[in-house]
Write an enzyme that holds these catalytic residues in place. Sequence first.
Site, PDB file in Angstrom:
ATOM      1  N   ASP A 260      28.454 -14.331  -0.026  1.00 31.88           N
ATOM      2  CA  ASP A 260      28.214 -14.447   1.419  1.00 31.88           C
ATOM      3  C   ASP A 260      26.824 -14.957   1.765  1.00 31.88           C
ATOM      4  O   ASP A 260      26.258 -14.600   2.800  1.00 31.88           O
ATOM      5  CB  ASP A 260      28.468 -13.102   2.122  1.00 31.88           C
ATOM      6  CG  ASP A 260      29.862 -12.581   1.872  1.00 31.88           C
ATOM      7  OD1 ASP A 260      30.788 -13.404   1.770  1.00 31.88           O
ATOM      8  OD2 ASP A 260      30.031 -11.351   1.765  1.00 31.88           O
TER       9      ASP A 260
ATOM     10  N   LYS B 104      27.349 -20.199   1.580  1.00 28.70           N
ATOM     11  CA  LYS B 104      27.771 -21.339   0.763  1.00 28.70           C
ATOM     12  C   LYS B 104      28.644 -22.309   1.564  1.00 28.70           C
ATOM     13  O   LYS B 104      28.530 -23.521   1.420  1.00 28.70           O
ATOM     14  CB  LYS B 104      28.555 -20.843  -0.467  1.00 28.70           C
ATOM     15  CG  LYS B 104      27.713 -19.974  -1.397  1.00 28.70           C
ATOM     16  CD  LYS B 104      28.537 -19.413  -2.539  1.00 28.70           C
ATOM     17  CE  LYS B 104      29.588 -18.419  -2.106  1.00 28.70           C
ATOM     18  NZ  LYS B 104      29.068 -17.139  -1.606  1.00 28.70           N
TER      19      LYS B 104
ATOM     20  N   GLY C  65      35.393 -15.919   1.317  1.00 22.29           N
ATOM     21  CA  GLY C  65      35.523 -16.190   2.745  1.00 22.29           C
ATOM     22  C   GLY C  65      34.332 -17.031   3.140  1.00 22.29           C
ATOM     23  O   GLY C  65      33.214 -16.539   3.154  1.00 22.29           O
ATOM     24  N   HIS C  66      34.554 -18.322   3.371  1.00 21.51           N
ATOM     25  CA  HIS C  66      33.453 -19.237   3.655  1.00 21.51           C
ATOM     26  C   HIS C  66      33.540 -19.704   5.107  1.00 21.51           C
ATOM     27  O   HIS C  66      34.556 -20.268   5.522  1.00 21.51           O
ATOM     28  CB  HIS C  66      33.491 -20.430   2.698  1.00 21.51           C
ATOM     29  CG  HIS C  66      33.253 -20.030   1.269  1.00 21.51           C
ATOM     30  ND1 HIS C  66      33.191 -20.926   0.232  1.00 21.51           N
ATOM     31  CD2 HIS C  66      33.037 -18.805   0.705  1.00 21.51           C
ATOM     32  CE1 HIS C  66      32.953 -20.275  -0.899  1.00 21.51           C
ATOM     33  NE2 HIS C  66      32.874 -18.988  -0.640  1.00 21.51           N
TER      34      HIS C  66
ATOM     35  N   GLN D 222      31.642 -16.431  -4.395  1.00 22.68           N
ATOM     36  CA  GLN D 222      30.931 -15.208  -4.832  1.00 22.68           C
ATOM     37  C   GLN D 222      29.473 -15.539  -5.200  1.00 22.68           C
ATOM     38  O   GLN D 222      28.932 -16.483  -4.651  1.00 22.68           O
ATOM     39  CB  GLN D 222      31.669 -14.539  -6.005  1.00 22.68           C
ATOM     40  CG  GLN D 222      33.010 -13.914  -5.633  1.00 22.68           C
ATOM     41  CD  GLN D 222      34.172 -14.879  -5.626  1.00 22.68           C
ATOM     42  OE1 GLN D 222      34.360 -15.645  -6.546  1.00 22.68           O
ATOM     43  NE2 GLN D 222      34.985 -14.848  -4.589  1.00 22.68           N
TER      44      GLN D 222
END
Length: 427
Positions: A13, A16, A40-41, A223
């Site tokens: 988080d 990225k 989750g991007h 990650q």
Amino acid sequence: MPSVVLTGAQWGDEGKGKVTDFLAEKADIVVRFQGGNNAGHTVVVGDEEFKLHLIPSGILYPEKTCIIGNGVVIDPAVLLEELDYLAKRGINTENLRISERAHIIMPYHKKLDELIEESKGAAKIGTTKRGIGPAYMDKAARTGIRFIDMLEREEFAEALERNLQEKNKLLAKVYNVEGFSRDEIMEEYMGYADRLRKYAADTSIIIHDCLQAGRNVLFEGAQGTLLDLDHGTYPYVTSSHPIAGAACIGAGLGPTQINKVIGIIKAYTTRVGEGPFPTELKDETGKHLRDKGFEYGTTTGRPRRCGWFDAVIARYTARTSGLTNLAVTKLDVLTGMETIKICTGYMFRDKVISEFPASLKALAECQPVYEEIQGWQEDITGAKTIADLPEAARNYLRRISELAGTPVSIIGVGTRRSQTIVIDTLF
Ligand code: GDP
Ligand code: IMO
Ligand code: MG
């Protein structure tokens, strides 16, 4: 460019998605190479926010090729949901390609992820319960099912049969729950296969040809270093390798073909899930960072644990991923603080250590050694160049860069594309 790996430098988080989207403008191909929909991007374009879990963050540029590499584990239901979500929002996904060698997440993987977590009680890892760990377990055990296998009915039926014989026994005898029906899974997954078939490709060849032609490839990590299966805070890690070297394995190219490695690092630290976190702030300052930085998981909505910047971690990532540059994100979140702390080492049994220990027991004894830096009060969300930043903010970045032994090349001062400062060589 031509080939740049973006890697998370902390516990995930770090931003990225935002940096990938920003750099994707200059890339021809954007590749995810590990993890799955545990990621989750978030990407903000204009007033619109997109949350991506499996599809590379380059997808918002219609002309870019986006690749889900062989190192990713794919939940086909989630992938189709994501494709539908993007289509509804007017995003063209025709240029997506999926590696035939990527492994598939099956319903029993998700069930087992939940059951294994429950059975651990207080020792739980705090996984995203998306079936990631069990899917990689089967991959390593050589019982997994690959995307190409799902596309061939007979192949899939045989692999499913073999797996269900074992998994249903495990579910009944160890966890005391009902197993899965072969016919139901068959019908469900053959439906997915029909819809996803057109995206299948030998993606390593596409990347290779692109690089041969001197064009640009961007690798989007998921990650972060400390969630790496080998280099993270084991066992409180994910089941893949977020460090930069994994781009080679997870996309199918050699280390000699990587030109730059950019570590994405937040101006402070966060973690979601269980496990050690030396600079964690359980006080009002931690709460302030969470509120101001909207630190809630993109995938699970869980509140993220927050703490000060940890230079031990920055150095550790610089070494294990061979960083050439840093992108420091969320600098704007620190605006308004009187002073800001940077952890420069850990006090461990009367000695200051500067390397991240392997033993979790030792890590639990480590007390962060802090250096205090003057904060700044000016709004920096409109800063376009390094010169627009207050001196105190520049000092903070300079110190981070010094401690990490890596130049800061990108700075995030807000969620939007335009809120990104680019510097080749800082200062
Ligand atoms: P990822 O998993 O590394 O892609 O990061 P996430 O998307 O899960 O979390 C990062 C969050 O920070 C997202 O909500 C981004 O929109 C936001 N973000 C990224 N860069 C910046 C920045 O420079 N400033 C601020 N305020 N928010 C940012
Ligand atoms: P992005 O790409 C933050 C964490 C989980 C848990 C551990 C293992 O958005 O940075 P898993 O479901 O992977 O078996 O869970 O890893 N985790 C993440 N934390 N960001 C992520 O992805 C994460 N993906 C997994 O919270 O602690
Ligand atoms: Mg995330």
